[in-house]
Design a protein around this motif. Structure first.
Motif, PDB file in Angstrom:
ATOM      1  N   PHE A 175     -19.694   0.339   4.226  1.00 14.62           N
ATOM      2  CA  PHE A 175     -18.404  -0.345   4.049  1.00 14.62           C
ATOM      3  C   PHE A 175     -17.597  -0.461   5.350  1.00 14.62           C
ATOM      4  O   PHE A 175     -16.459  -0.903   5.333  1.00 14.62           O
ATOM      5  N   ARG A 183       0.820  -1.208   0.000  1.00 13.20           N
ATOM      6  CA  ARG A 183       0.000   0.000   0.000  1.00 13.20           C
ATOM      7  C   ARG A 183       0.859   1.266   0.000  1.00 13.20           C
ATOM      8  O   ARG A 183       0.631   2.199  -0.765  1.00 13.20           O
ATOM      9  N   ARG A 191      -5.540  -7.085  -4.253  1.00 10.50           N
ATOM     10  CA  ARG A 191      -6.376  -8.264  -4.535  1.00 10.50           C
ATOM     11  C   ARG A 191      -5.525  -9.414  -5.062  1.00 10.50           C
ATOM     12  O   ARG A 191      -6.038 -10.422  -5.518  1.00 10.50           O
ATOM     13  N   LYS A 214     -10.919   5.247  11.044  1.00  7.52           N
ATOM     14  CA  LYS A 214      -9.798   4.738  10.262  1.00  7.52           C
ATOM     15  C   LYS A 214      -9.242   5.893   9.448  1.00  7.52           C
ATOM     16  O   LYS A 214      -9.974   6.834   9.131  1.00  7.52           O
ATOM     17  N   HIS A 257      -7.605   6.063   3.407  1.00  5.47           N
ATOM     18  CA  HIS A 257      -6.455   5.460   2.763  1.00  5.47           C
ATOM     19  C   HIS A 257      -6.511   5.552   1.247  1.00  5.47           C
ATOM     20  O   HIS A 257      -5.934   4.764   0.550  1.00  5.47           O
ATOM     21  N   ASN A 258      -7.256   6.529   0.773  1.00 10.84           N
ATOM     22  CA  ASN A 258      -7.320   6.652  -0.676  1.00 10.84           C
ATOM     23  C   ASN A 258      -5.973   7.107  -1.215  1.00 10.84           C
ATOM     24  O   ASN A 258      -5.379   8.052  -0.742  1.00 10.84           O
ATOM     25  N   LYS A 309     -17.769  -8.799   7.472  1.00  8.73           N
ATOM     26  CA  LYS A 309     -16.885  -7.808   8.081  1.00  8.73           C
ATOM     27  C   LYS A 309     -17.636  -7.158   9.227  1.00  8.73           C
ATOM     28  O   LYS A 309     -18.714  -6.625   8.982  1.00  8.73           O
ATOM     29  N   ILE A 311     -13.288  -6.271   3.798  1.00  5.53           N
ATOM     30  CA  ILE A 311     -13.849  -6.530   2.471  1.00  5.53           C
ATOM     31  C   ILE A 311     -12.728  -6.945   1.523  1.00  5.53           C
ATOM     32  O   ILE A 311     -12.791  -7.992   0.882  1.00  5.53           O
ATOM     33  N   GLU A 312     -11.688  -6.124   1.457  1.00  8.87           N
ATOM     34  CA  GLU A 312     -10.528  -6.493   0.650  1.00  8.87           C
ATOM     35  C   GLU A 312      -9.737  -7.568   1.401  1.00  8.87           C
ATOM     36  O   GLU A 312      -9.822  -7.655   2.627  1.00  8.87           O
ATOM     37  N   PRO A 332     -17.122   0.563  -5.433  1.00  6.24           N
ATOM     38  CA  PRO A 332     -15.849   1.204  -5.090  1.00  6.24           C
ATOM     39  C   PRO A 332     -14.666   0.322  -5.490  1.00  6.24           C
ATOM     40  O   PRO A 332     -14.793  -0.907  -5.571  1.00  6.24           O
ATOM     41  N   PHE A 333     -13.561   0.977  -5.769  1.00  9.33           N
ATOM     42  CA  PHE A 333     -12.342   0.252  -6.164  1.00  9.33           C
ATOM     43  C   PHE A 333     -11.191   0.875  -5.377  1.00  9.33           C
ATOM     44  O   PHE A 333     -11.040   2.099  -5.384  1.00  9.33           O
ATOM     45  N   PRO A 334     -10.404   0.089  -4.672  1.00  3.11           N
ATOM     46  CA  PRO A 334      -9.364   0.689  -3.834  1.00  3.11           C
ATOM     47  C   PRO A 334      -8.289   1.382  -4.653  1.00  3.11           C
ATOM     48  O   PRO A 334      -7.956   0.927  -5.757  1.00  3.11           O
ATOM     49  N   GLY A 335      -7.752   2.469  -4.110  1.00  6.03           N
ATOM     50  CA  GLY A 335      -6.686   3.205  -4.796  1.00  6.03           C
ATOM     51  C   GLY A 335      -5.550   2.315  -5.264  1.00  6.03           C
ATOM     52  O   GLY A 335      -5.120   2.419  -6.421  1.00  6.03           O
ATOM     53  N   PRO A 336      -5.031   1.409  -4.396  1.00  8.50           N
ATOM     54  CA  PRO A 336      -3.924   0.552  -4.851  1.00  8.50           C
ATOM     55  C   PRO A 336      -4.357  -0.493  -5.875  1.00  8.50           C
ATOM     56  O   PRO A 336      -3.527  -1.277  -6.352  1.00  8.50           O
TER      57      PRO A 336
END
Ligand code: XMP
Length: 519
Positions: free
Chosen positions: A474, A296, A398, A343, A346-347, A511, A516-517, A389-393
């Protein structure tokens, strides 16, 4: 601002309260229960105050009392769960841990009439959602009890003189019968609030304030292809036109259609987008790295380096502003709106202050559903706004362990098959497809090999896991029970079409405790 103030004592439901209030057309903000409230109340028109629940107990050493100033203003107050208990404690009533806890559905019975329960009569019952182990044992003499639960616990209270109310249950949760009506009674009948929050208001206010902020300055936006940065881009385009320059960094770990979709939107809205292909730099950074946090951080750092380099090379000192698609949950969850940091945001698009650019964040006050409505008003195609949604990294989180180009290729293809099938298969006779039914769905690449048999030969190949979840925010999520026939179709296609994969498994974890990831 003109609206409702929500004081956040740390409940997981605080954001839900705010969303419900805004869905009723009333603007609201979430703030921490600290000394800043005083100035806030002085500088804003606050129609009423809602005190949220909390993960704490009023008997904890770290008990957060209700700021005194709230009572001095004499504005309407609604305390929910902990909010009600803290209210009772403020007036020297007694709250105690009870042997019987109430979690989930509970029945309450009305004892007295009240404007909060405008449509209900004494004796009537309601099914509500509870989540508490402490209960009010002794009511302060200034209060009366409006309703009790089947266990005899006080479920709703009202001050005898002022419009101050407490609810032991959660009206903001969908499971509470008439919950929206109760909130609406509080807003309109008790606080006298006006409807001041529509998508048009949001759009015009944002456009006007961006124009004032940036003048003739050049604005650079990191466009990721997600809903938030895309809606930000379209909004900015309307506000400042050619002063906006979007930069799309392709880190090589995007999904099948991500870039194509951005190109389509860019054409539709005449956005100026620079596409920076940086996959070589990112792969270099990730080589040999297996720890999820290291991955990350490296992706984040590489992103900043590439972005910074591009801006310096192409705009130099001309770039004055950096636009971001930060939304309200990002602000709240990073501790910006409340005392309780849930949290860190973390984008990967969270660029550092040392870029020397002033931030422009036109959708900073909006929840996701509001961003979608705004996008729709601005003409962004609906299917795009419904994107998960799609994580920045990206696919880096995944692929478990080290990221390799051949793993990315297998995962991207498997993910595309999964998503395509969800998009094309309807749920029974309804018009809703399975992609719309779930909050987030994706494939995960497991770098473990297992034995299989294909044709006449044995295989020794990789595993793909499928993850589909239902979630409101989420922060918690449930796995979605997809029909077996659909899963079978997806698994068969993946195994037949993705070279190097001979096994597909399904993730059935919620969760918490899983996230989720996978990384
Ligand atoms: P988790 O895995 O924490 O994910 O349950 C919750 C939501 O956040 C997304 N997510 C991220 N988004 N950068 C992002 O922009 C990230 O590093 C990141 N990690 C998780 C995740 O996809 C889910 O929607």
């Amino acid at each position: 601002m003109q609206g409702i103030l929500i004081i956040d004592f740390g409940s997981q439901f605080t954001q839900l309260i705010a969303r419900k209030v805004r869905q009723l057309g009333v603007y609201c903000e979430i703030v921490a229960p600290d000394s800043a409230i005083h100035a806030y109340l002085e500088n804003n028109t606050v129609w009423g105050i809602i005190l949220s629940g909390s993960h704490q107990s009023v008997d904890d050493a770290t008990f957060i009392p209700i700021p005194e100033v709230i009572w001095h203003t004499q504005r309407p107050v609604l305390g929910i769960c902990y909010g009600m208990q803290a209210m009772v404690k403020s007036f020297h009533g007694q709250v105690m841990a009870s042997a019987t806890r109430e979690f989930g559905y509970a029945k309450i019975q009305m004892a007295l009439e009240s404007p909060l329960f405008f449509d209900w009569q004494p004796g009537q019952e309601l099914e509500v959602w509870m989540s508490h182990s402490d209960t009010v044992h002794q009511l302060p003499q200034e209060f009366k009890c409006l309703a009790r639960s089947e266990n005899g616990f006080m479920a709703a209270i009202e001050h005898k003189q002022y419009p101050w109310f407490g609810l032991q249950f959660h009206p903001e949760v969908n499971h509470t019968q008439g919950g929206t009506k109760i909130l609406s009674n509080f807003l309109f009948k008790i606080c006298g609030a006006s409807k001041n929050w529509t998508v048009e208001d949001i759009a015009w206010q944002s456009i006007a304030s961006v124009r004032t902020q940036v003048g003739h300055g050049t604005v650079v936006l990191g466009l990721s292809g997600g809903v938030d940065s895309t809606v930000t881009a379209v909004l900015l385009q309307q506000a400042i036109g050619r002063q906006l320059h979007c930069v799309f960094v392709d880190h090589g770990m995007l999904r099948y259609n991500d870039r194509l979709e951005v190109e389509m939107i860019a054409r539709q809205f005449s956005l100026q987008v620079a596409y920076v292909d940086a996959h070589v730099e990112f792969m270099k950074q990730l080589q040999g790295i297996t720890n999820p946090e290291d991955k990350r951080k490296r992706v984040g750092k590489a992103f900043i380096d590439v972005f910074k380099h591009y801006i310096h090379q192409h705009f130099g000192v001309e770039a004055k502003f950096l636009a971001q698609g930060t939304i309200y949950p990002d602000v709240i969850e990073s501790g910006g709106g409340s005392r309780v940091t849930i949290k860190s945001h973390h984008n990967v698009g969270g660029l550092p202050a040392n870029l020397g650019l002033e931030l422009v964040e036109p959708i900073r006050k909006l929840f996701k559903d509001e961003v979608r409505s705004l996008g729709e008003k601005l003409g962004v195609p609906k299917p795009f706004l419904q994107k998960h949604p799609f994580p920045g990294p990206g696919l880096a989180v995944r692929i478990l362990g080290e990221v390799k180009p051949e793993y990315i290729a297998m995962l991207r293809q498997a993910d595309q098959i999964f998503i395509e099938t969800l998009l094309t298969e309807k749920d029974g006779d309804t018009d809703t497809n399975w992609y719309q039914k779930c909050s987030q769905a994706f494939a995960v690449f497991l770098p473990v090999k297992s034995v299989g048999v294909m044709g006449d030969g044995r295989t020794y190949e990789y595993v793909i896991a499928l993850r589909a979840v239902l979630s409101d925010d989420f922060m918690t999520a449930d796995w979605l029970d997809l029909p077996h026939s659909l899963l079978k179709k997806i698994a068969t296609r993946i195994i037949n079409e993705v070279k190097g994969v001979n096994r597909v498994v399904l993730d059935i974890s919620s969760k918490p405790p899983a996230t989720i990831e996978w990384e």
